[in-house]
Write an enzyme that holds these catalytic residues in place. Structure first.
Site, PDB file in Angstrom:
ATOM      1  CB  SER A 109      -0.927   0.122   1.232  1.00  0.00           C
ATOM      2  OG  SER A 109      -2.275  -0.931   0.727  1.00  0.00           O
ATOM      3  CB  CYS A 138      -6.194  -5.249   2.022  1.00  0.00           C
ATOM      4  SG  CYS A 138      -6.605  -5.702   3.619  1.00  0.00           S
ATOM      5  CB  VAL A 139      -3.402  -1.382   5.631  1.00  0.00           C
ATOM      6  CG1 VAL A 139      -1.732  -1.621   6.392  1.00  0.00           C
ATOM      7  CG2 VAL A 139      -3.370  -0.474   4.654  1.00  0.00           C
ATOM      8  CG  ASP A 165       1.496  -8.784  16.756  1.00  0.00           C
ATOM      9  OD1 ASP A 165       0.355  -8.605  17.598  1.00  0.00           O
ATOM     10  OD2 ASP A 165       1.566 -10.462  17.095  1.00  0.00           O
ATOM     11  CB  THR A 166       4.912  -3.839  15.098  1.00  0.00           C
ATOM     12  OG1 THR A 166       4.978  -3.719  13.049  1.00  0.00           O
ATOM     13  CG2 THR A 166       5.463  -4.852  15.124  1.00  0.00           C
ATOM     14  CG  HIS A 170       5.966  -1.506   9.259  1.00  0.00           C
ATOM     15  ND1 HIS A 170       6.452  -0.612   9.954  1.00  0.00           N
ATOM     16  CD2 HIS A 170       5.205  -1.611   8.682  1.00  0.00           C
ATOM     17  CE1 HIS A 170       7.201  -0.640   8.664  1.00  0.00           C
ATOM     18  NE2 HIS A 170       5.577  -1.218   7.247  1.00  0.00           N
ATOM     19  NE  ARG A 185     -14.818  -2.764   6.440  1.00  0.00           N
ATOM     20  CZ  ARG A 185     -15.113  -3.900   7.496  1.00  0.00           C
ATOM     21  NH1 ARG A 185     -15.005  -4.856   7.474  1.00  0.00           N
ATOM     22  NH2 ARG A 185     -15.913  -2.927   8.733  1.00  0.00           N
TER      23      ARG A 185
HETATM   24  C1  DLZ Z   1       5.070  -4.051   5.265  1.00  0.00           C
HETATM   25  C2  DLZ Z   1       3.764  -4.390   5.740  1.00  0.00           C
HETATM   26  C3  DLZ Z   1       3.229  -5.148   6.582  1.00  0.00           C
HETATM   27  C4  DLZ Z   1       3.750  -5.693   7.841  1.00  0.00           C
HETATM   28  N1  DLZ Z   1       1.852  -4.802   5.852  1.00  0.00           N
HETATM   29  C5  DLZ Z   1       1.333  -4.035   5.597  1.00  0.00           C
HETATM   30  C6  DLZ Z   1      -0.265  -4.928   4.597  1.00  0.00           C
HETATM   31  O1  DLZ Z   1      -0.520  -5.197   5.409  1.00  0.00           O
HETATM   32  N2  DLZ Z   1      -0.539  -4.621   3.184  1.00  0.00           N
HETATM   33  C7  DLZ Z   1      -0.042  -3.390   3.486  1.00  0.00           C
HETATM   34  O2  DLZ Z   1      -0.431  -3.274   1.431  1.00  0.00           O
HETATM   35  N3  DLZ Z   1       1.382  -4.048   2.744  1.00  0.00           N
HETATM   36  C8  DLZ Z   1       1.456  -3.853   3.879  1.00  0.00           C
HETATM   37  N4  DLZ Z   1       3.017  -4.059   4.254  1.00  0.00           N
HETATM   38  C9  DLZ Z   1       3.972  -2.932   2.765  1.00  0.00           C
HETATM   39  C10 DLZ Z   1       4.035  -1.698   2.610  1.00  0.00           C
HETATM   40  O3  DLZ Z   1       3.542  -1.090   2.358  1.00  0.00           O
HETATM   41  C11 DLZ Z   1       5.370  -1.738   1.544  1.00  0.00           C
HETATM   42  O4  DLZ Z   1       5.236  -2.378   0.548  1.00  0.00           O
HETATM   43  C12 DLZ Z   1       6.963  -1.414   2.412  1.00  0.00           C
HETATM   44  O5  DLZ Z   1       6.867  -0.905   3.490  1.00  0.00           O
HETATM   45  C13 DLZ Z   1       7.822  -1.393   1.936  1.00  0.00           C
HETATM   46  O6  DLZ Z   1       7.742   0.281   1.695  1.00  0.00           O
END
Ligand code: DLZ
Length: 158
Positions: free
Chosen positions: A62, A86-87, A91-92, A94, A133
């Site tokens: 994302s 989708c994020v 646990d962190t 990030h 969703r």
């Molecule tokens: C690193 C990471 C993590 C932990 N989770 C997701 C996520 O749930 N969804 C997503 O789209 N991307 C995730 N990323 C990757 C980050 O978006 C990105 O690709 C990295 O931080 C490198 O810039």
């Protein structure tokens, strides 16, 4: 026309036959982003957009959507861009950094005012919430319809 009556934003849809769209979609959480992509493509086609007027590109995560959208906007081929991702909360911290960085980046692109950039990034606590969703709620179609409406809005100033 497909039945979009369950969507929040279907309302009256403008004719999108002359519109061109870019879709940037992430590789992260691919089962979910593939479902979003399918919903978006189906909705655009149902609105009259031809396949040749839709350009789909992939980026890793994302966070990369902002650069992906920015490059596509510079290219000038599309009337709007839909960013699909989708994020999922882990646990962190990030999650918070990715969500805020991505959102702020997309806001920035919209403020540049070149073309509308639609925020189609799901931010959820669990994979189940994301699947709900992407599939039952058909958020991909909702994002696509938002894009169609924003292009009509932009063209109203031409
Ligand atoms: C690193 C990471 C993590 C932990 N989770 C997701 C996520 O749930 N969804 C997503 O789209 N991307 C995730 N990323 C990757 C980050 O978006 C990105 O690709 C990295 O931080 C490198 O810039």
């Amino acid at each position: 026309m497909s039945d979009f009556s369950l969507l929040q934003n279907a309302g009256e849809l403008p004719d999108a036959g002359n519109m061109r769209f870019g879709i940037i979609v992430t590789e992260w959480n691919r089962p979910i982003t593939d479902a979003l992509l399918k919903g978006a493509l189906d909705a655009l086609k149902a609105c009259g957009v031809s396949e040749s007027s839709i350009s789909v590109r992939r980026v890793p995560g994302s966070f990369e959507l902002v650069y992906g959208c920015s490059r596509m906007a510079q290219h000038g081929y599309t009337d709007a861009i839909i960013a699909l991702g989708c994020v999922i909360r882990g646990d962190t911290p990030h999650f918070d950094y990715i969500c805020s960085g991505t959102t702020e980046g997309l806001v920035h692109l919209n403020l540049e005012g070149k073309i509308p950039v639609i925020n189609g990034v799901l931010t959820v606590n669990t994979e189940e919430q994301a699947l709900e969703r992407a599939n039952r709620m058909n958020k991909g179609a909702e994002f696509a319809i938002t894009a169609v409406k924003m292009v009509a809005y932009a063209h109203s100033f031409d």
